[in-house]
Write an enzyme that holds these catalytic residues in place. Sequence first.
Site, PDB file in Angstrom:
ATOM      1  N   CYS A  86       0.832  -1.211   0.000  1.00 31.36           N
ATOM      2  CA  CYS A  86       0.000   0.000   0.000  1.00 31.36           C
ATOM      3  C   CYS A  86       0.869   1.264   0.000  1.00 31.36           C
ATOM      4  O   CYS A  86       1.680   1.472   0.915  1.00 31.36           O
ATOM      5  CB  CYS A  86      -0.915  -0.038   1.217  1.00 31.36           C
ATOM      6  SG  CYS A  86      -1.785   1.485   1.564  1.00 31.36           S
ATOM      7  N   CYS A  89       0.228   3.545   3.000  1.00 34.05           N
ATOM      8  CA  CYS A  89       0.782   2.899   4.197  1.00 34.05           C
ATOM      9  C   CYS A  89       2.285   3.174   4.300  1.00 34.05           C
ATOM     10  O   CYS A  89       2.807   3.419   5.386  1.00 34.05           O
ATOM     11  CB  CYS A  89       0.543   1.391   4.161  1.00 34.05           C
ATOM     12  SG  CYS A  89      -1.190   0.914   4.128  1.00 34.05           S
TER      13      CYS A  89
END
Length: 161
Positions: A86, A89
């Site tokens: 991600c 992230c």
Amino acid sequence: MKRRIKTFAVVICMAALLIPVWQTTEVKAAKQDKVTVFAKKKTKKAKKSKKKITYKGIVNITGKNFEKEVLKAKGRVIVDFSAKWCYYCQLLEPLYEEADEKLPQYKFAKVDVDEEEDLTIEQGVFSFPTILIYENGEVIKVGGYKKNMTTDDLVDWIKSK
């Protein structure tokens, strides 16, 4: 019949200094014509010093240790649900690590959503990154990464009620 009467007594020291001492006087009436008086010195109890708990480092959470590390923990626990693939992230990760250093009074934890799918679904997390703040085992805040977020933004959000 027992009655407690608070009195203020003055005790004279050898150096002729006056030192106030609180006393509790207990009056016990046995008969109408007799009264027995007992005096007890009231001592101050030493206050228990509350040790500040400090945490160091981010704890990796799994389905096995989630209950112990998060749900049964005292105080606030900040849990980051994120994935290695991600992009957001990855942007949040250094901010999260700096927030951990700035706020040692909170426990910081991380869940890898790819490895802990069941736990992620149990906690109602379906987008990444998601940060859940638990206090004494209950979720009190839900958040995530915001565009141009700084460490101070994250710290302020964690500290706010």
